[in-house]
Write an enzyme that holds these catalytic residues in place. Structure first.
Site, PDB file in Angstrom:
ATOM      1  N   ARG A   1       0.860  -1.179   0.000  1.00  0.00           N
ATOM      2  CA  ARG A   1       0.000   0.000   0.000  1.00  0.00           C
ATOM      3  C   ARG A   1       0.897   1.229   0.000  1.00  0.00           C
ATOM      4  O   ARG A   1       1.402   1.630   1.043  1.00  0.00           O
ATOM      5  CB  ARG A   1      -0.885  -0.030   1.252  1.00  0.00           C
ATOM      6  CG  ARG A   1      -2.072   0.928   1.223  1.00  0.00           C
ATOM      7  CD  ARG A   1      -2.652   1.105   2.617  1.00  0.00           C
ATOM      8  NE  ARG A   1      -1.761   1.917   3.433  1.00  0.00           N
ATOM      9  CZ  ARG A   1      -1.640   1.805   4.756  1.00  0.00           C
ATOM     10  NH1 ARG A   1      -2.325   0.912   5.430  1.00  0.00           N
ATOM     11  NH2 ARG A   1      -0.795   2.587   5.417  1.00  0.00           N
TER      12      ARG A   1
ATOM     13  N   HIS B   1      -3.495   4.499   4.580  1.00  0.00           N
ATOM     14  CA  HIS B   1      -4.680   3.627   4.679  1.00  0.00           C
ATOM     15  C   HIS B   1      -5.883   4.346   4.096  1.00  0.00           C
ATOM     16  O   HIS B   1      -6.583   3.845   3.226  1.00  0.00           O
ATOM     17  CB  HIS B   1      -4.923   3.242   6.131  1.00  0.00           C
ATOM     18  CG  HIS B   1      -6.287   2.677   6.379  1.00  0.00           C
ATOM     19  ND1 HIS B   1      -6.692   1.473   5.871  1.00  0.00           N
ATOM     20  CD2 HIS B   1      -7.347   3.177   7.059  1.00  0.00           C
ATOM     21  CE1 HIS B   1      -7.950   1.244   6.228  1.00  0.00           C
ATOM     22  NE2 HIS B   1      -8.371   2.264   6.940  1.00  0.00           N
TER      23      HIS B   1
ATOM     24  N   TYR C   1       4.354   5.107  11.596  1.00  0.00           N
ATOM     25  CA  TYR C   1       4.587   3.673  11.804  1.00  0.00           C
ATOM     26  C   TYR C   1       5.450   2.992  10.749  1.00  0.00           C
ATOM     27  O   TYR C   1       5.719   1.813  10.864  1.00  0.00           O
ATOM     28  CB  TYR C   1       3.248   2.927  11.945  1.00  0.00           C
ATOM     29  CG  TYR C   1       2.255   3.142  10.817  1.00  0.00           C
ATOM     30  CD1 TYR C   1       2.382   2.443   9.623  1.00  0.00           C
ATOM     31  CD2 TYR C   1       1.208   4.051  10.957  1.00  0.00           C
ATOM     32  CE1 TYR C   1       1.476   2.639   8.593  1.00  0.00           C
ATOM     33  CE2 TYR C   1       0.296   4.261   9.933  1.00  0.00           C
ATOM     34  CZ  TYR C   1       0.431   3.549   8.753  1.00  0.00           C
ATOM     35  OH  TYR C   1      -0.456   3.744   7.735  1.00  0.00           O
TER      36      TYR C   1
END
Lengths: 341, 381
Positions: B276, B280, B289
């Site tokens: 990805r 998100h 993160y």
């Protein structure tokens, strides 16, 4: 097998149990529409733990009476997919307390599919749930979770109280284009009554709201009840009659929607209302009825609306369930209370 | 380990623990695979240019939608950036008669199903919960709850079985279903139940898992101690791992799985390893993160770049690429105009289609709101 011969054997009025009435209703629906199929745990050769599907797999085959893996979310989730593919699945959840693994699929997916697709995707799934107490069962086998589903828009929630209604209403549920939670009063599975097993077809022409019925006419106090509590209400009416009190019993039959006009019509006549159900009274169907009746019948009410039902506790051990359930004495106590105003 | 059937037909080819099916390297080199290369032999240069165009236009749309969210035109957008090959490859392997159940990041999948991509904007603009007619495209609506629709896909496949549309040998009749979900979904119970139901019923369903490495902020290691494609084997479902940034390999493994499903061989689990590249959703902040180095490493494995290298090497003229760039620019402008023109839904929409038939509580609530609003109009007049 010869389906015609089975049908013709079952013409006319028969004296049968409530469980058998559902069995015959399922059979009728499966004969009428080849897209109807049953799915659940142990519903095949065993005929379900209450034998409600007895003999159906033998006659309709294992593709239409499907013994599923032991996974309730899977049962309802795959039923949704089958419905999207044009089938009309009827799921059996073995006991009330076992429905919660499927709660997400029911409330998040099943209830909202028609709405989120703006009517493009219909999901005519029926979920049969034996519910209620009074059979001396262990934990998780005596619950009444109907309000949890009635609180979710998109579901219809209905429950029969008599063998005749059980026969008709299961067929109405299957004919409905909306998803239906069909709560079966398990303590009444063995109650017998005359059922006209040729009577159901005409009511299927207008699937929609299931209306309440007056189970017994009266003039002094209205008792609104449903499912297993209707019998208790009728016993209370008989007992009160000997003391000169005339009780009208409304069998609600549907918890979503609730037939408020039927209750209001009765209350405008009697001025007093007691609502009875086995589910906890706290935030239950009775609370909704009390609120609506106080809005709509305020100047007709002679006394506050009272509720008789379960306490705000987990369902107790079976040795104590008689004290937990809305038994005859507690219903009569409520009737006395509303009459004292 | 998965035990193949007695005749061995259910055994997926190329299945070993360390095998990652790849037919096109990040450098645009073709890789020969004995079993899977023949699955793409029929894709000539024009077909490959078609796959390239699919990916470029889907990425253009995705970039534009992300931008529209930044300008306040959409409430949210889940970027599919980086996952184009897995989605286009698997989607183009499907036949019109097959049926897709997408999650909510499947822009490329719904494109291959013929859905007007602009209809995905309605959901994220807060104008509609869906946006297209599932029956028209054999493509269900986006499902937002993780993993729930894998069961719907399996149930639909059980319906296909009951329709008799499996194993007839007639390509105009046999059909299958694809359930799309991600690495995070594999931790959901519904995925396990779907694999169970599919397996014991030999349901014609393909579980296409895009392992994009991140479930919002949690890496795949927080979801599973084993490679995700091992999950399928535990259920007796043939399972395969593919380079999800390789459009040819994604096409080939899906084509094989669909063929097995349509012919009555039952379900397959595909783990498509991808990344990805975006957030998100537009509400997310990946800098909290993951590292820039990680993102850079995956940028070098971009699914579109490697196909461009191949096409250039195999003779696609420069005019194809400039023409496509112009087409993408026009496409982007159309998206903006369309989005701005989406009208606000009427208030009555609140009550529409909650039920398929009239329902007393809905009627009562609708009547109340109508009367309440009419009161304001009277006061104003």
């Amino acid at each position: 097998m010869n389906e015609q011969s089975v049908s013709s054997q079952e013409q006319g009025t028969q004296r049968i149990t409530l469980g058998k009435a559902i069995n015959l209703g399922l059979r009728r629906a499966m004969e009428r529409d080849p897209k109807v199929l049953l799915m659940g745990e142990d519903i095949g050769p065993l005929g379900g733990v209450f034998r409600v599907t007895d003999g159906l797999q033998k006659d309709f085959g294992s593709d239409r009476v499907v013994d599923t893996p032991l996974a309730e979310s899977g049962i309802v989730g795959t039923a949704i997919g089958l419905a999207l593919a044009g089938y009309r699945p009827v799921c059996e959840i073995q006991f009330d307390g076992f429905i919660f693994p499927a709660y997400d699929q029911i409330t998040t997916q099943l209830a909202k599919m028609h709405y989120r697709s703006r009517g493009k995707s219909q999901v005519p799934v029926v979920i049969r749930v034996p519910y209620g107490g009074g059979i001396g069962a262990v934990e998780h086998h005596s619950e009444s979770p109907e309000a949890l589903f009635a609180h979710t828009a998109g579901l219809r929630v209905i429950t029969p109280a008599t063998p005749a209604d059980a026969f008709t209403m299961i067929q109405q549920a299957i004919a409905s284009p909306d998803p239906v939670l069909f709560f079966e009063p398990k303590a009444r599975y063995w109650d017998k009554a005359d059922v006209d097993v040729t009577a159901a077809d005409q009511v299927l022409d207008a699937p929609g709201d299931v209306r309440a019925v007056v189970a017994r006419a009266g003039t002094d106090v209205t008792i609104a009840a449903y499912g297993p509590s209707v019998t208790t209400a009728l016993r209370a009416a008989t007992a009160a009659e000997s003391e000169g009190t005339s009780i009208e019993v409304i069998d609600l039959r549907s918890i979503s929607p609730i037939d408020i006009p039927a209750v209001a019509e009765s209350v405008r006549k009697t001025g007093r209302l007691v609502v009875v159900h086995e589910a906890p009274t706290f935030l239950g169907a009775g609370a909704e009825i009390a609120a609506r009746i106080s809005e709509e019948c305020f100047y007709h009410l002679e006394a506050p609306v009272l509720r008789v039902g379960g306490f705000h506790t987990p369902y107790p051990v079976s040795k104590l369930e008689e004290e937990y359930l809305p038994n005859l004495d507690r219903v009569l106590h409520a009737v006395d209370s509303v009459l004292q105003h | 380990m998965f035990t193949p059937g007695a005749d061995g037909v259910n055994a997926p080819v190329g299945e070993t623990d360390d095998d990652l099916i790849q037919l096109l390297t990040p450098d645009g080199e073709r890789v020969h695979h004995q079993s899977y290369s023949p699955r793409v032999d029929h894709l000539d240069r024009v077909a490959l240019e078609g796959l390239y165009r699919d990916m470029v236009l889907v990425r253009r749309f995705d970039t534009e939608a992300t931008s529209l969210q930044r300008h306040g035109e959409l409430g949210l957008w889940p970027p599919s950036l980086g996952q184009e090959a897995a989605q286009i490859g698997s989607g183009r392997a499907m036949a019109p008669r097959d049926y897709a159940f997408p999650s909510y990041r499947e822009l490329g999948v719904v494109w291959t199903r013929g859905v007007d991509l602009r209809s995905t904007l309605h959901l994220f603009r807060g104008e509609d919960h869906g946006g297209w007619d599932p029956n028209e495209h054999n493509c269900h609506l986006y499902t937002l709850v993780i993993g729930s629709h894998a069961l719907h896909a399996t149930g639909y496949a059980m319906g296909v079985q009951r329709d008799g549309d499996v194993g007839t040998g007639d390509p105009g009749r046999d059909r299958a279903v694809v359930a799309y979900f991600g690495d995070g979904a594999t931790a959901q119970g519904d995925i396990s139940e779907a694999l169970t139901f599919a397996s014991v019923n030999d349901a014609p369903v393909v579980f296409f898992c895009q392992n994009n490495h991140w479930a919002i902020s949690e890496p795949t290691q927080r979801q599973s101690r084993v490679p995700l494609y091992h999950r399928g084997r535990g259920f007796g479902v043939p399972s395969v791992r593919v380079d999800g940034n390789d459009v040819l390999a994604s096409y080939a493994v899906t084509a094989e799985a669909l063929e097995r499903a349509r012919s009555g061989g039952g379900p397959t689990f595909i783990e498509a390893v991808t990344y990805r590249m975006g957030a998100h959703t537009t509400s997310d902040d990946p800098t909290r993160y993951r590292t820039r180095a990680d993102e850079e490493a995956w940028r070098r494995r971009d699914p579109i770049d490697r196909l461009r290298i191949l096409l250039e090497r195999e003779g696609t003229p420069p005019e194809f690429f400039t023409g496509l760039e112009n087409e993408a620019e026009e496409f982007g402008a159309e998206i903006r105009d369309y989005c701005h023109a989406i009208p606000a839904p009427p208030i009555e929409r609140i009550f529409e289609d909650v039920y398929a038939t009239e329902q007393a509580q809905i009627s009562s609530d609708r009547a109340w709101l109508t009367e309440y609003l009419a009161g304001f109009e009277e006061a104003a007049s």
